[in-house]
Design a protein around this motif. Structure first.
Motif, PDB file in Angstrom:
ATOM      1  N   TYR A  12       0.316 -11.814  39.996  1.00 15.97           N
ATOM      2  CA  TYR A  12       0.994 -12.017  38.711  1.00 15.97           C
ATOM      3  C   TYR A  12       1.315 -10.687  38.029  1.00 15.97           C
ATOM      4  O   TYR A  12       2.412 -10.515  37.476  1.00 15.97           O
ATOM      5  N   ILE A  57       5.226 -15.014  33.357  1.00 13.15           N
ATOM      6  CA  ILE A  57       5.328 -14.402  34.680  1.00 13.15           C
ATOM      7  C   ILE A  57       6.680 -14.766  35.281  1.00 13.15           C
ATOM      8  O   ILE A  57       6.984 -15.942  35.449  1.00 13.15           O
ATOM      9  N   TRP A  59       8.218 -15.628  37.816  1.00 23.21           N
ATOM     10  CA  TRP A  59       8.086 -16.198  39.158  1.00 23.21           C
ATOM     11  C   TRP A  59       9.434 -16.379  39.842  1.00 23.21           C
ATOM     12  O   TRP A  59       9.546 -16.277  41.055  1.00 23.21           O
TER      13      TRP A  59
END
Length: 106
Positions: A12, A57, A59
């Motif tokens: 992360y 985050i 992603w």
């Protein structure tokens, strides 16, 4: 904290470094963390994010080695990822791939 939790946390933190408008792949994140064979574990870490973590985050900036979105069976999240990436300026070609030469990180 377990070893898995520690690895996920490192994933992360590394993913947070990817700038807006750039992407990388699972294998690159794994290699940057010193575990070049842990690409699948990077995918597991990102897939385990709760909806509340999704804004913290980025992603969506991690795709597979072919430059494609890879959420098998999860069309909602795959469509969401593409939508967010396009909003960040990421371009997909006619095969739904992203060019790492022009849009890749690091």
């Amino acid at each position: 904290m377990t070893e898995k939790d520690s690895f996920y946390q490192r994933v992360y933190e590394k993913v947070k470094e990817i700038p807006k408008g750039k992407v990388t792949n699972y294998g690159t994140i794994a290699a940057l963390l010193g575990n070049p064979r842990a690409a699948r574990a990077v995918g597991y870490a990102l897939n385990s994010l709760k909806k509340t973590d999704l804004s913290e985050i980025p992603w969506q900036r991690v795709v597979n080695a072919q430059g494609k979105i890879s959420f098998k069976g999860d069309t909602f999240r795959a469509n969401l990822q593409k939508e967010i990436l396009e909003a960040e300026g990421i371009l997909f070609d006619h095969e739904e791939s992203i060019d790492f030469k022009t849009q890749g990180w690091p």
